[in-house]
Write a protein that holds these residues in place. Structure first.
Motif, PDB file in Angstrom:
ATOM      1  N   GLU A   1       4.605   5.736  -5.510  1.00  0.00           N
ATOM      2  CA  GLU A   1       4.556   5.183  -7.213  1.00  0.00           C
ATOM      3  C   GLU A   1       3.571   6.430  -7.292  1.00  0.00           C
ATOM      4  O   GLU A   1       3.248   6.875  -8.530  1.00  0.00           O
ATOM      5  CB  GLU A   1       4.232   4.090  -7.494  1.00  0.00           C
ATOM      6  CG  GLU A   1       5.713   3.210  -7.056  1.00  0.00           C
ATOM      7  CD  GLU A   1       5.490   1.451  -7.361  1.00  0.00           C
ATOM      8  OE1 GLU A   1       3.855   1.423  -7.813  1.00  0.00           O
ATOM      9  OE2 GLU A   1       6.490   0.866  -7.206  1.00  0.00           O
ATOM     10  N   ALA A   2       1.897   6.400  -6.678  1.00  0.00           N
ATOM     11  CA  ALA A   2       0.769   7.066  -7.693  1.00  0.00           C
ATOM     12  C   ALA A   2       1.367   8.685  -7.239  1.00  0.00           C
ATOM     13  O   ALA A   2       0.911   9.578  -8.241  1.00  0.00           O
ATOM     14  CB  ALA A   2      -0.051   6.934  -6.245  1.00  0.00           C
ATOM     15  N   ARG A   3       2.164   8.872  -6.193  1.00  0.00           N
ATOM     16  CA  ARG A   3       2.459  10.889  -6.192  1.00  0.00           C
ATOM     17  C   ARG A   3       3.761  10.988  -7.112  1.00  0.00           C
ATOM     18  O   ARG A   3       3.113  11.585  -7.246  1.00  0.00           O
ATOM     19  CB  ARG A   3       2.740  10.981  -4.598  1.00  0.00           C
ATOM     20  CG  ARG A   3       1.295  10.329  -3.554  1.00  0.00           C
ATOM     21  CD  ARG A   3       2.496  10.601  -2.350  1.00  0.00           C
ATOM     22  NE  ARG A   3       1.452  10.891  -1.158  1.00  0.00           N
ATOM     23  CZ  ARG A   3       1.564  10.550   0.278  1.00  0.00           C
ATOM     24  NH1 ARG A   3       2.518   9.690   0.525  1.00  0.00           N
ATOM     25  NH2 ARG A   3       0.262  10.689   1.380  1.00  0.00           N
ATOM     26  N   LEU A   4       4.358  10.345  -6.726  1.00  0.00           N
ATOM     27  CA  LEU A   4       5.455  10.629  -8.706  1.00  0.00           C
ATOM     28  C   LEU A   4       5.015  10.168  -9.310  1.00  0.00           C
ATOM     29  O   LEU A   4       5.021  11.494 -10.840  1.00  0.00           O
ATOM     30  CB  LEU A   4       6.873   9.493  -8.382  1.00  0.00           C
ATOM     31  CG  LEU A   4       7.380   9.527  -7.306  1.00  0.00           C
ATOM     32  CD1 LEU A   4       7.924   7.862  -7.006  1.00  0.00           C
ATOM     33  CD2 LEU A   4       8.290  10.454  -7.117  1.00  0.00           C
ATOM     34  N   GLU A   5       3.397   9.840 -10.252  1.00  0.00           N
ATOM     35  CA  GLU A   5       3.020   9.856 -11.320  1.00  0.00           C
ATOM     36  C   GLU A   5       2.138  10.815 -11.542  1.00  0.00           C
ATOM     37  O   GLU A   5       2.351  11.374 -13.117  1.00  0.00           O
ATOM     38  CB  GLU A   5       2.512   8.294 -11.680  1.00  0.00           C
ATOM     39  CG  GLU A   5       1.900   7.916 -13.107  1.00  0.00           C
ATOM     40  CD  GLU A   5       3.401   7.891 -14.171  1.00  0.00           C
ATOM     41  OE1 GLU A   5       2.338   8.087 -15.116  1.00  0.00           O
ATOM     42  OE2 GLU A   5       3.736   7.481 -13.544  1.00  0.00           O
ATOM     43  N   ALA A   6       1.817  10.985 -10.067  1.00  0.00           N
ATOM     44  CA  ALA A   6       0.821  12.452 -10.805  1.00  0.00           C
ATOM     45  C   ALA A   6       1.831  13.502 -10.332  1.00  0.00           C
ATOM     46  O   ALA A   6       0.739  14.198 -11.113  1.00  0.00           O
ATOM     47  CB  ALA A   6       0.223  12.676  -9.694  1.00  0.00           C
ATOM     48  N   LYS A   7       2.580  13.938 -10.229  1.00  0.00           N
ATOM     49  CA  LYS A   7       3.724  14.740  -9.710  1.00  0.00           C
ATOM     50  C   LYS A   7       4.046  14.788 -11.593  1.00  0.00           C
ATOM     51  O   LYS A   7       4.438  16.099 -11.987  1.00  0.00           O
ATOM     52  CB  LYS A   7       5.264  14.592  -8.989  1.00  0.00           C
ATOM     53  CG  LYS A   7       4.605  14.906  -7.932  1.00  0.00           C
ATOM     54  CD  LYS A   7       5.714  15.452  -6.812  1.00  0.00           C
ATOM     55  CE  LYS A   7       5.777  14.906  -5.105  1.00  0.00           C
ATOM     56  NZ  LYS A   7       6.641  15.373  -4.709  1.00  0.00           N
ATOM     57  N   LYS A   8       4.328  13.490 -12.127  1.00  0.00           N
ATOM     58  CA  LYS A   8       5.023  13.660 -13.473  1.00  0.00           C
ATOM     59  C   LYS A   8       4.126  14.391 -14.548  1.00  0.00           C
ATOM     60  O   LYS A   8       3.860  15.481 -15.422  1.00  0.00           O
ATOM     61  CB  LYS A   8       5.442  12.355 -13.256  1.00  0.00           C
ATOM     62  CG  LYS A   8       5.958  11.819 -15.373  1.00  0.00           C
ATOM     63  CD  LYS A   8       6.337  10.582 -15.585  1.00  0.00           C
ATOM     64  CE  LYS A   8       7.240  10.098 -17.026  1.00  0.00           C
ATOM     65  NZ  LYS A   8       6.292  10.398 -17.736  1.00  0.00           N
ATOM     66  N   ILE A   9       2.306  13.290 -14.239  1.00  0.00           N
ATOM     67  CA  ILE A   9       1.979  13.906 -15.612  1.00  0.00           C
ATOM     68  C   ILE A   9       1.528  15.920 -14.836  1.00  0.00           C
ATOM     69  O   ILE A   9       1.306  16.056 -16.832  1.00  0.00           O
ATOM     70  CB  ILE A   9       0.084  12.954 -15.088  1.00  0.00           C
ATOM     71  CG1 ILE A   9       1.143  11.804 -15.458  1.00  0.00           C
ATOM     72  CG2 ILE A   9      -0.972  14.268 -15.274  1.00  0.00           C
ATOM     73  CD1 ILE A   9      -0.515  11.263 -14.824  1.00  0.00           C
ATOM     74  N   LEU A  10       1.123  16.312 -13.874  1.00  0.00           N
ATOM     75  CA  LEU A  10       0.676  17.511 -14.107  1.00  0.00           C
ATOM     76  C   LEU A  10       2.468  18.676 -14.797  1.00  0.00           C
ATOM     77  O   LEU A  10       1.906  19.356 -15.092  1.00  0.00           O
ATOM     78  CB  LEU A  10       1.147  18.329 -12.921  1.00  0.00           C
ATOM     79  CG  LEU A  10       0.974  19.321 -12.065  1.00  0.00           C
ATOM     80  CD1 LEU A  10      -0.853  19.808 -12.365  1.00  0.00           C
ATOM     81  CD2 LEU A  10       1.074  19.600 -10.438  1.00  0.00           C
TER      82      LEU A  10
ATOM     83  N   LYS B   1       0.734  -0.844  -0.358  1.00  0.00           N
ATOM     84  CA  LYS B   1       0.173   0.223   0.240  1.00  0.00           C
ATOM     85  C   LYS B   1       0.692   1.286   0.053  1.00  0.00           C
ATOM     86  O   LYS B   1       0.635   2.374  -0.596  1.00  0.00           O
ATOM     87  CB  LYS B   1      -0.854   0.017   1.300  1.00  0.00           C
ATOM     88  CG  LYS B   1      -2.065   1.352   1.595  1.00  0.00           C
ATOM     89  CD  LYS B   1      -2.532   1.136   2.635  1.00  0.00           C
ATOM     90  CE  LYS B   1      -3.137   1.706   3.013  1.00  0.00           C
ATOM     91  NZ  LYS B   1      -3.782   2.409   4.669  1.00  0.00           N
ATOM     92  N   SER B   2       1.997   1.330   0.920  1.00  0.00           N
ATOM     93  CA  SER B   2       2.925   2.337   0.866  1.00  0.00           C
ATOM     94  C   SER B   2       3.558   2.690  -0.129  1.00  0.00           C
ATOM     95  O   SER B   2       3.864   3.743  -0.402  1.00  0.00           O
ATOM     96  CB  SER B   2       3.667   2.275   1.810  1.00  0.00           C
ATOM     97  OG  SER B   2       2.973   1.859   3.251  1.00  0.00           O
TER      98      SER B   2
END
Length: 823
Positions: A591-600, A585-586
């Motif tokens: 990984e989701a946070r990193l992906e979100a930053k990249k998408i943004l 989960k962690s």
């Protein structure tokens, strides 16, 4: 020590070994010795109460047992006994023959190899077999003996020609004369054929050790010589030509001279070796002891014997003890021998065993006597190796009918004579064994006398095992401190004995029940019950009910323990899974946070680029519309919501989804599974190859692992699926294996754990070891009460992949650790 040397104040009666069956054990040992030297020590073996000596004897046998189990090549030939030769040559002027010296040479080489073997050390430069090596400390063989034997003997054990100059000359002359005689007699034979005295097919013959020519009796005067013999018909004579006769006489004289020279050489060697006879005798006694110890180790392996912990005090704490003769007799028949659990200590030093006839009472008694005697003769004993045993200075037995015709004693009188001796000689270091105590006379009086004798033996603090049917002895055991009851279990449902000893409660004789199954009429049984009295019958019934309730409680206790272990394992698995999920989960959130930053970041870049191009195109409508569509498309693709705009993109996506679906659903092919086929196990996605196939099971290789599973669970798959499936499995497998290999340790410490906790850890530990291909494991459980040791060894016996389970070396933990070897 033979039976004639038994001291009566230590062992009783005189035929003690025959009574308990030890004479058969001794014969087995003698038959397993490969030399008369070893058989001498087997015959000499006897009872000892010396704690240190017994431990040394047990350690010697245990070390040799480990040598056999290791498969090491221990010298096992040329165990020659030269003591008769040594006795002969101790007198000056005597000698040993060349064949005896050849045996001496071969056996001395064996002794040298044994000494070299026992000097082997482990990786820690410690002696691997220190106790056996201790036997060799005073053994010295002068190397010059080998040199002298090699000088005078050739490879075949004959005296060498160069053993002396004179012998060399004699044999040279002999060779020349023998060649001369052979050539000349052949010439005479050829001439006789030519002259027609004998036919062409006649050949030389041998008479009285000499070559002769067969000649027809009519021509016997044509060839001058000595007639040695004639044919049965008298038509042929056998002549040794005159000149050959003279040569052969010279040869005979040289042969006598050769023998005289050989004897001179042998006497010279006897004179050389005579001062060394004392040290040589010690070396051969050592060889005999090694042969005897080897026989003991081999017998211990046959009877599944082990080395228990020995305490320097009277006590018995045996687990899974078996009667060795019964075990060996039942082993080839694959029949089960119920093991004996027996515990005697200063607080509870006498056990009164009761129960039905043919229920195993006497077997328990004889097992106790034979096993204890074997131990104090230095033999390993058939029981669990974490058992504890004590030392007794005296062992008395009263087993079987000892009626004496010579002394006019009845059976009961002989029993009373034995009891008198027991009472006069028993003490706190005595073990007594009495079968059918009090029997042989009127029951009430016999029971009363038996009770008073038992009470007195208990007051003397003697240790004992007795069997009886008398209720008063069962009652005494229930109330007298130091005496406990024991019962042989009986299956009342099937009316058969279970041959299992349970301590704590007396046993019923089940006389009425057994009589009923044997067909005795019911009315007679009712009559017998009235004669016996309701009080006695009620007592027997209470014993039966008590035993049944105890069995039920034991069964429920086992179920509770099993359920507790299962629950503990489930909880452990749940905790492990929960920890794993929390960890994943962690990782997913990170990984989701990193992906979100990249998408943004990408979106901001795209927006800035679009604005820049709109400005540069001066807000052209078509250009602005195109840029807006690209921006919307980028947004939708990032979110993963919409289909690609172009047909080629849609087709590509559908093909990808179809491939992924096919990957998820492995194609199964109908038909039988054979060696070489690719298969999957029902409910699993991993594909493997069939390596071996039996009637019901098969061995499958999956990602580097070998799995044995039922044929019913295997499904044949298409070979077109194999490659990409192998790639996926290999990637996952390699990742898991590498992770496990990094974390895995071949040592496991479970000291202080509950049995259930230890079992859970053991399952994971062994599973991981088999997966990683580890060949040897070590489990540290301590000695304690032996519970952990028994639990894990019982579990290990259920695993086919386990090759062998043994104790660690005494220097590295001994019985406190278990070494596991994996196939």
């Amino acid at each position: 020590m033979t039976i004639n040397h038994i001291v009566l104040n230590m062992l009783y009666p005189q035929n003690f070994e025959q009574k308990i069956g030890f004479d058969q054990i001794r014969i087995m040992l003698i038959n397993r010795c490969i030399s008369t030297l070893g058989k001498y020590f087997a015959n000499k073996m006897g009872f000892s109460s010396n704690y240190q000596a017994i431990n040394v004897l047990l350690d010697q046998t245990e070390e040799f047992r480990q040598i056999i189990l290791s498969g090491e090549n221990f010298p096992a030939s040329n165990y020659y006994d030269p003591f008769e030769v040594f006795e002969r040559i101790k007198t000056p002027g005597t000698f040993a023959e060349s064949d005896e010296l050849n045996d001496l040479r071969a056996s001395l080489i064996t002794i040298r190899e044994v000494l070299s073997f026992l000097k082997k050390t482990s990786a820690e430069t410690r002696l691997r077999y220190p106790v056996l090596n201790g036997l060799s400390e005073q053994i010295i063989i002068d190397p010059i003996i080998f040199k002298e034997l090699t000088r005078i003997l050739d490879e075949k054990g004959l005296i060498r020609s160069n053993a002396s100059d004179n012998l060399s000359f004699i044999r040279k002359m002999l060779s020349q004369l023998e060649n001369q005689a052979g050539q000349r007699i052949n010439q005479i034979l050829a001439q006789a054929r030519k002259d027609g005295l004998i036919s062409a097919d006649i050949e030389l013959a041998l008479r009285n050790g000499r070559l002769v020519i067969p000649v027809p009796v009519a021509y016997k005067r044509k060839i001058k010589g000595f007639v040695h013999d004639q044919s049965a018909t008298g038509q042929t004579v056998f002549i040794e030509p005159e000149e050959i006769f003279e040569i052969n006489n010279e040869i005979r004289e040289l042969e006598l001279e050769e023998r005289r020279e050989i004897i001179r050489i042998l006497k010279e060697f006897a004179d050389f070796i005579r001062p060394m006879l004392t040290s040589l005798k010690e070396a051969y006694r050592f060889l005999g002891k090694i042969d005897f110890i080897r026989a003991k180790a081999n017998l211990s392996l046959e009877m599944d014997a082990a080395r228990p912990k020995v305490n320097n005090q009277p006590m018995v704490n045996w687990t899974k003890a078996k009667h060795p003769l019964l075990w060996l007799a039942y082993k080839p028949l694959k029949k089960h021998v119920e093991p004996l659990e027996l515990n005697l200590n200063p607080e509870q030093h006498i056990i009164v065993i009761s129960g039905p006839n043919a229920g195993g009472k006497s077997v328990c008694l004889k097992t106790a006597g034979l096993v204890q005697y074997m131990l104090q003769c230095g033999l390993l004993i058939p029981m669990a190796d974490y058992s504890e045993a004590g030392i007794f200075k005296k062992i008395f037995i009263d087993i079987g009918d000892q009626q004496s015709l010579e002394n006019d004693l009845s059976t009961y009188s002989s029993h009373l004579a034995n009891m008198k001796l027991f009472l006069e000689n028993a003490d706190s270091h005595t073990l007594f064994l009495i079968d059918e105590f009090g029997a042989g006379t009127e029951p009430r009086l016999g029971g009363a006398i038996a009770e008073s004798i038992l009470d007195e033996l208990s007051n003397k603090k003697s240790f004992g095992v007795i069997t009886t049917h008398y209720a008063n002895l069962k009652i005494l055991a229930g109330k007298k401190a130091g005496i406990l009851n024991g019962s042989m279990l009986f299956d009342t449902g099937n009316m058969r004995p279970l041959y299992k000893l349970k301590t704590g409660n007396p046993g019923s004789s089940f006389a009425f029940e057994i009589a009923r199954t044997m067909g005795i009429p019911e009315y007679l049984l009712e009559k017998a019950a009235n004669i016996a009295g309701t009080e006695h019958i009620d007592f027997e019934r209470q014993l039966q009910d008590l035993e049944l309730k105890k069995i039920e409680l034991d069964e429920k206790e086992k179920q509770l323990k099993s359920g507790d272990a299962f629950l503990s394992e489930l909880i452990d698995k749940y905790q492990h899974l929960n920890e794993k999920l929390e960890s994943q989960k962690s990782q997913i959130i990170s990984e989701a946070r990193l992906e979100a930053k990249k998408i943004l970041a990408d979106a901001n870049k795209m927006i800035e680029k679009t604005i820049k191009e709109i400005r540069e195109s001066a807000a052209d409508k078509e250009k602005t519309k195109t840029l807006r569509n690209e921006l919307a498309g980028y947004s939708n693709i990032k979110e993963g919501f919409i289909e690609p705009h172009h047909p080629e993109q849609r087709a590509s996506k559908k093909k990808k989804e179809k491939t992924e679906k096919e990957d998820r659903e492995i194609q199964v092919i109908e038909g039988p599974v054979n060696i070489g086929d690719f298969v999957k196990i029902q409910g699993q996605q991993a594909i493997g190859e069939v390596l071996e196939k039996g009637e019901k099971d098969a061995v499958v290789a999956v990602g580097g692992m070998r799995l044995k599973t039922s044929l019913k669970l295997l499904q044949k798959v298409s070979k077109t699926m194999v490659k990409q499936s192998e790639i996926r499995v290999k990637i996952k497998y390699d990742f898991d294996i590498n992770e496990k290999a990094t974390e895995f340790s071949p040592n496991l410490d479970i000291r202080g754990k509950r049995a259930e906790e230890a079992l859970v850890q053991m399952r994971r530990f062994v599973d991981d070891a088999i997966l990683l291909g580890v060949k040897q494991l070590k489990v540290i459980h301590g000695t304690g009460d032996g519970i952990l040791r028994e639990v894990i060894r019982d579990y290990l016996r259920t695993i086919n992949e386990i090759k062998r389970v043994r104790d660690e070396h005494p220097d590295r933990g001994g019985a406190g650790s278990t070494i596991i070897e994996i196939k």
